[in-house]
Design a protein around this motif. Structure first.
Motif, PDB file in Angstrom:
ATOM      1  N   ASP A   1       0.824  -1.216   0.000  1.00 30.95           N
ATOM      2  CA  ASP A   1       0.000   0.000   0.000  1.00 30.95           C
ATOM      3  C   ASP A   1       0.855   1.262   0.000  1.00 30.95           C
ATOM      4  OD1 ASP A   1      -2.336  -1.344  -0.115  1.00 30.95           O
ATOM      5  OD2 ASP A   1      -2.779  -1.250   2.047  1.00 30.95           O
ATOM      6  N   ASP A   2       1.984   1.199   0.690  1.00 31.13           N
ATOM      7  CA  ASP A   2       2.871   2.375   0.744  1.00 31.13           C
ATOM      8  C   ASP A   2       3.363   2.794  -0.635  1.00 31.13           C
ATOM      9  OD1 ASP A   2       2.806   2.709   3.467  1.00 31.13           O
ATOM     10  OD2 ASP A   2       4.577   1.466   3.850  1.00 31.13           O
ATOM     11  N   ILE A   3       3.540   1.802  -1.498  1.00 36.92           N
ATOM     12  CA  ILE A   3       4.194   2.114  -2.777  1.00 36.92           C
ATOM     13  C   ILE A   3       3.254   2.050  -3.985  1.00 36.92           C
ATOM     14  CG2 ILE A   3       6.486   1.364  -1.981  1.00 36.92           C
ATOM     15  CD1 ILE A   3       5.948  -1.243  -3.657  1.00 36.92           C
TER      16      ILE A   3
END
Ligand SMILES: Cc1cc2nc3c(=O)[nH]c(=O)nc-3n(C[C@H](O)[C@H](O)[C@H](O)COP(=O)(O)O)c2cc1C
Length: 219
Positions: free
Chosen positions: A212-214
């Motif tokens: 999700d971060d990337i």
């Protein structure tokens, strides 16, 4: 299948030290090189050259200019020095590309002219690759990294460790490949190196951001 592939991605890590006694069988190293050869490149022009450095003295020369390869270069079973082609080869009107289109891609004359024109526009306008020698060299290097990734993944799939390396002084490295490897640095530059072999230590725990971060989705 998916599990096997993810297993290989987890197995692959930047191995800093190899078992110097363990050598990769010729057939396996041939398989790794084959995945480099079959890698995609922009317009299909293969802007790479792979040097396999097994000679001890030559490895020592590489080591003296490579802060990022001190443990890997002397212990790896195989060292691959990956060169990228400079504008001498990669500019749209080069003899290399003309020969490449005719002899490798086997394009008919009429198609060669069309492809050259499209490539000229791409280099001049779309990507502005002809601003200086560095812009076109960096573009060639970007593509060598695709081959790098494919070779490291292929190696991991058959239980072979690797380490990608660009921890070196580029100017000093160019001097070494010119004086000791007989490479014309007007035509080629060093993109990176890859060490291949078998780990001697446990691999460290892998750290990565979350998916999700990337990732950002646009539905
Ligand atoms: C282009 C590139 C250059 C790298 N250069 C070096 C290097 O010179 N020496 C080294 O030990 N590791 C090098 N690495 C390894 C990275 O540090 C490593 O891949 C990263 O920290 C993630 O760890 P992992 O590969 O073990 O998952 C390089 C990696 C890449 C992709």
């Amino acid at each position: 299948m998916q599990e096997k592939i993810i297993e290989a991605f987890n197995f692959r890590h930047a191995c800093k030290q190899f078992d110097p006694e363990k050598k990769i069988p010729e057939k396996d190293f041939g398989f790794i090189l084959e995945t480099g050869r079959l890698s995609p490149s922009s317009f299909g022009y293969e802007p790479w050259k792979f040097l396999v450095v097994q000679n001890k003295e030559l490895r020592e020369k590489l080591k003296t200019v490579s802060w990022g390869g001190q443990g890997q270069i002397p212990t790896a079973s195989h060292i691959l020095l990956v060169l990228a082609r400079k504008s001498y080869f990669m500019k749209y009107d080069s003899q290399y590309l003309d020969d490449f289109m005719r002899n490798v891609e086997k394009l008919p004359d009429a198609y060669v002219e069309g492809k050259r024109k499209a490539f000229k526009k791409f280099q001049e306008n779309d990507f502005k690759l002809l601003e200086n020698e560095r812009t076109i060299f960096d573009w060639a290097c970007k593509q060598t990294y695709i081959a790098m990734a494919n070779m490291m993944t292929a190696a991991a799939m058959i239980g072979i460790d690797s380490c990608p390396m660009e921890g070196f002084d580029a100017d000093k490295m160019e001097a070494v490949i010119s004086s000791d490897f007989g490479i014309d640095t007007e035509k080629f530059g060093v993109s990176h190196m890859i060490a291949f072999g078998y780990r001697i230590n446990e691999q460290p725990v892998k750290t990565r951001q979350t998916r999700d971060d990337i990732t950002k989705w646009y539905n």
